[in-house]
Scaffold this active site. Structure first.
Site, PDB file in Angstrom:
ATOM      1  CB  SER A 129     -16.902  42.133 -21.511  1.00  9.82           C
ATOM      2  OG  SER A 129     -17.971  41.576 -20.770  1.00  9.82           O
ATOM      3  CE1 TYR A 130     -20.730  41.682 -29.305  1.00  9.12           C
ATOM      4  CE2 TYR A 130     -21.450  39.561 -28.449  1.00  9.12           C
ATOM      5  CZ  TYR A 130     -21.499  40.533 -29.432  1.00  9.12           C
ATOM      6  OH  TYR A 130     -22.303  40.371 -30.525  1.00  9.12           O
TER       7      TYR A 130
END
Length: 85
Positions: free
Chosen positions: A11-12
Protein backbone atom coordinates in the site's frame (compact mmCIF):
# COMPACT_ATOMS: atom_id res chain seq x y z
CA UNK A 1 9.34 1.22 -0.53
CA UNK A 2 8.46 3.48 -3.45
CA UNK A 3 9.40 0.81 -6.01
CA UNK A 4 7.37 -1.83 -4.15
CA UNK A 5 4.38 0.54 -4.16
CA UNK A 6 4.79 1.36 -7.86
CA UNK A 7 4.91 -2.37 -8.65
CA UNK A 8 1.72 -2.95 -6.64
CA UNK A 9 3.29 -5.02 -3.87
CA UNK A 10 2.48 -2.73 -0.90
CA UNK A 11 0.00 0.00 0.00
CA UNK A 12 0.98 3.67 -0.12
CA UNK A 13 4.37 3.95 1.66
CA UNK A 14 4.22 7.61 2.70
CA UNK A 15 1.81 7.46 5.59
CA UNK A 16 1.96 8.20 9.27
CA UNK A 17 -1.02 5.95 9.99
CA UNK A 18 -0.47 3.27 12.63
CA UNK A 19 -3.99 1.89 12.91
CA UNK A 20 -6.31 -0.02 10.60
CA UNK A 21 -9.87 1.06 9.97
CA UNK A 22 -12.46 -1.36 11.43
CA UNK A 23 -13.57 -2.39 7.93
CA UNK A 24 -10.06 -3.46 6.83
CA UNK A 25 -10.27 -7.09 5.69
CA UNK A 26 -7.30 -8.73 7.37
CA UNK A 27 -8.57 -12.26 6.75
CA UNK A 28 -8.89 -11.76 2.99
CA UNK A 29 -5.29 -10.55 2.81
CA UNK A 30 -3.99 -13.38 5.01
CA UNK A 31 -5.88 -15.98 2.97
CA UNK A 32 -4.27 -14.67 -0.21
CA UNK A 33 -0.83 -14.97 1.40
CA UNK A 34 -1.41 -18.68 2.07
CA UNK A 35 -0.73 -19.31 -1.61
CA UNK A 36 2.84 -18.00 -1.40
CA UNK A 37 5.48 -20.73 -1.14
CA UNK A 38 7.72 -20.96 1.91
CA UNK A 39 7.74 -18.99 5.14
CA UNK A 40 5.12 -16.44 4.13
CA UNK A 41 2.51 -19.01 3.15
CA UNK A 42 3.33 -21.15 6.19
CA UNK A 43 2.96 -18.18 8.53
CA UNK A 44 -0.35 -17.16 6.93
CA UNK A 45 -1.63 -20.72 7.40
CA UNK A 46 -0.65 -20.71 11.07
CA UNK A 47 -2.46 -17.38 11.58
CA UNK A 48 -5.64 -18.89 10.15
CA UNK A 49 -5.43 -22.06 12.26
CA UNK A 50 -7.09 -22.33 15.70
CA UNK A 51 -7.88 -18.60 15.88
CA UNK A 52 -4.20 -17.61 16.01
CA UNK A 53 -4.86 -14.26 14.29
CA UNK A 54 -5.23 -11.22 16.52
CA UNK A 55 -6.04 -7.74 15.23
CA UNK A 56 -2.96 -5.51 15.22
CA UNK A 57 -2.53 -3.00 18.03
CA UNK A 58 -3.77 0.47 17.15
CA UNK A 59 -1.07 3.10 17.25
CA UNK A 60 -1.60 6.76 18.08
CA UNK A 61 -1.20 8.25 14.59
CA UNK A 62 -3.81 8.28 11.83
CA UNK A 63 -3.51 10.60 8.84
CA UNK A 64 -7.07 9.68 7.75
CA UNK A 65 -5.83 9.27 4.18
CA UNK A 66 -4.08 5.91 3.92
CA UNK A 67 -3.94 2.62 5.82
CA UNK A 68 -0.70 1.49 7.46
CA UNK A 69 1.84 0.06 5.02
CA UNK A 70 0.38 -3.32 4.10
CA UNK A 71 1.00 -6.01 1.49
CA UNK A 72 -1.27 -5.22 -1.47
CA UNK A 73 -1.17 -8.68 -3.03
CA UNK A 74 0.35 -12.08 -2.51
CA UNK A 75 3.63 -12.49 -4.32
CA UNK A 76 6.46 -14.98 -4.18
CA UNK A 77 9.47 -12.97 -2.86
CA UNK A 78 11.75 -14.68 -5.38
CA UNK A 79 9.89 -12.86 -8.18
CA UNK A 80 10.81 -9.40 -6.84
CA UNK A 81 13.83 -8.17 -8.84
CA UNK A 82 15.79 -6.83 -5.82
CA UNK A 83 14.25 -8.17 -2.57
CA UNK A 84 16.91 -6.37 -0.51
CA UNK A 85 15.44 -2.94 -1.32
Amino acid sequence: AEALYNDGFISYPRTETERFRPEFEHMTLIQSLQGVEGDIGDYASRLLTNNNFQNPRAGQNDDNAHPPITPARAVDPSTIPDPQQ
